[in-house]
Design a protein around this motif. Structure first.
Motif, PDB file in Angstrom:
ATOM      1  N   GLU C  14       0.839  -1.206   0.000  1.00  0.00           N
ATOM      2  CA  GLU C  14       0.000   0.000   0.000  1.00  0.00           C
ATOM      3  C   GLU C  14       0.868   1.248   0.000  1.00  0.00           C
ATOM      4  O   GLU C  14       2.041   1.197   0.356  1.00  0.00           O
ATOM      5  N   SER C  56      -6.950   6.214  -7.318  1.00  0.00           N
ATOM      6  CA  SER C  56      -6.715   5.261  -8.404  1.00  0.00           C
ATOM      7  C   SER C  56      -5.277   5.318  -8.897  1.00  0.00           C
ATOM      8  O   SER C  56      -4.745   4.326  -9.399  1.00  0.00           O
ATOM      9  N   TYR C  59      -3.370   3.024  -6.777  1.00  0.00           N
ATOM     10  CA  TYR C  59      -3.806   1.681  -7.145  1.00  0.00           C
ATOM     11  C   TYR C  59      -3.089   1.219  -8.414  1.00  0.00           C
ATOM     12  O   TYR C  59      -2.578   0.094  -8.483  1.00  0.00           O
TER      13      TYR C  59
END
Lengths: 129, 129, 129
Positions: C14, C56, C59
């Motif tokens: 992450e 995003s 991501y």
């Protein structure tokens, strides 16, 4: 001493040699010894140091980055430049170059390249010596 | 305080732990607090910080870099080391390490690695504290 | 002025926005002008600067890193986190941000992200201004 350099890029993805602009700022600053931090305040552009003699080197680097992170390859970010953000993080947002006697200490073949990954755009590079 | 460290690499692609050489220079400088910039003045070599305890980590990093940018894979640069230039930009040309009480502040497992991507060669690493 | 910031990550991979924590340390230091070096003392984590507005983007960066260096893909390092070490070197172990008037000089969309590649873990980020 700090400041910024403005530049315009002309295609979507390219590497622009900014070495002489950075050297000019170092010279103007009057600072003889230190470290020059060159920083890109954009999220779809990066900065790297590599060979400037043969333009094929930049071509190969950009081609490889396009291969590793191709445009429009099913990304979640919907602005059409997710690949540009990825490329920016792979190259990094700053370089540090040692300054001695008022000169950037670069290797024989080294040049500082602003890496445009979502051009053409007006861009800015910050520096601090 | 600045200077350089000389090293010789022995194969085409390898990671050489230069941590103790850099620490020695920091100790010799007498500087207690600051940031040590370690800079590679070559375009077919890079520098990175990673695990030094298990040599398999370096092996895996180098294997992956060879996979991402294989030698002689149809590049435009004709000197047979286009992949070396690409690997150099992926790793970067400098690292910055905090110095306190005359010691490089590295994590428990961290070592500073000179990354040779077009050896064997005689190489140089510059530093400024 | 130097110090550290503690953080806890909650999944294996992450990106954690640490911009406000770093800015708080800059403000507390009372230093108005300089360069802030933010350093990750871990070998399975990295740091990068990229867009913070649309999650995003993170991501897509993480997805791409997982594609370039997938977990458990026949690595030699036997601890199950060889991919984490590779990702750490691709992102890098530090960023340098210019400080002016007591503020980190970041681009409009830029945030500083701690990149966890082998979480969840308790982690530390060092800084020197």
């Amino acid at each position: 001493m700090s400041g910024s350099i403005n530049l315009k890029t002309s295609v979507r993805i390219e590497m622009v040699d900014i070495t002489s602009s950075v050297q000019k700022e170092v010279s103007n600053s009057g600072i003889k010894d230190g470290v020059c931090t060159v920083y890109v305040p954009h999220t779809t552009a990066g900065i790297t140091i590599n060979e400037g003699a043969d333009p094929s080197v930049c071509y190969d680097i950009l081609t490889k980055l396009n291969e590793l992170a191709p445009p429009n390859a099913g990304y979640k970010h919907m602005e059409g430049n997710a690949d540009s953000h990825i490329k920016a993080s792979l190259m990094g947002s700053s370089v540090s170059v040692i300054v001695e006697n008022g000169r950037l200490i670069l290797g024989t073949w080294q040049k500082i390249f602003f890496c445009e990954f979502d051009g053409p755009r007006s861009r800015r590079v910050l520096f601090k010596i």
